[in-house]
Design an enzyme around this catalytic site. Sequence first.
Site: not given
Ligand SMILES: *Cc1c(COP(=O)(O)O)cnc(C)c1O
Length: 413
Positions: A127, A224
Amino acid sequence: MSRLSREACAALDATDPLAALREEFALPPGIVYLDGNSLGALPRATPARLAELIEREWGHDLVTGWNRHGWIDLPRRVGDKIARLIGAGPGEVVVADSTSVNLFKLLAAALRLSSGRSVILSERENFPTDLYIAEGLIGLVGGQHRLRLVDGDAVADAVDAECAVVMLTHVNYRSGAMHDLAGITAAAQAKGALVLWDLAHSAGAVPVDLTAAGADFAVGCGYKYLNGGPGAPAFLWVAPRHQEGFRQPLSGWLGHAEPFAFAPDYRPAPGIGRYVCGTPPVLSLAALEAGVDLLLAAEPAGLREKSLRLTETFIAAVEQQAPGLELSLLTPRLSERRGSQVSFRHAAAWPVMQALIARGVIGDFRAPDILRFGFAPLYTRFVDAWDAAAALADILKTGAWDQPDFHRRAAVT
Ligand SMILES: *Cc1c(COP(=O)(O)O)cnc(C)c1O
């Protein structure tokens, strides 16, 4: 799998031991919700809990609420509950900040613990925020470190004597592929590296046992599968053996040993408490607690079994109803390699998803060409899997997706 039908899916729902938990969610009628991996559904208990907190605890008790209603303990209290979902012990998890910020704190911890080693190793398909945070931190600590990106399957073999920390997301946000958390942890540690797991798509969806794996650090997401609501705070875990050995760089007053001594110098709180920075988001924490409580009401093995069966059913239903319609499955078929989502590639994925949403089947799109469907086992039914596949097949067969409205892009995908 034998030939599926809507009736067969309804029969699976009728014998589903988790079916009653769906009633604990306020899902709108007529909607097939397959995006709980992006934003979990609203627990029925949440609005009343928030109303009580706002009107009585805040409105009536004002600042005395910090003590009287234990607001100050929420990061640890909700952390202890999340710990039970990820194989961690009490006092090992806190809820604070966002996943991105928690990554920053823990990556900084990992780099300090592994001085002399210069590489943060991750997966190219991770991500992006995880990679961006690593880049930002490397710039901040003097540019002596490097981010090395390899393919997901090559991570374990790419660990070498330069590698300070392996930073991986357990379940990939796009493909739904799941890494072998224990195996990669052991392989990395055998080469002297630390391991930081991002559990954003795991906590509440697939079994995780950080203690059994002997992992070093973990972060994860509250909005989530934990159903904490939009922008819910995230969590972080530090193995007890590392907790005392490090001052995290965001040394805010609520991670101080005695915040209300108001001393001019920073002295970290013992244990996991030092990983908190500022004042906890009390309203969001209360909402997150309501979401986590529902997960704790389910039996973990049952959750995994249902999740796998849902994703299997969806794959089979799509392949049965939409053969030859230019969909290609991105998610691993092998159950031990699959998280709780199913992704298909399609050249017109964006308008196809908009057409699905217009019919009340809510999944999402991930660039460049991915249709993503999350199956939160607490509230998703087998008939939802069937109905979503039927709608997808119909939209593809009739070309109903090819309308100007469905091609228009939005800010959030
Ligand atoms: C959803 C997600 C995030 C989200 O990060 P935020 O700081 O809450 O925006 C981070 N890493 C992964 C792998 C995700 O799926």
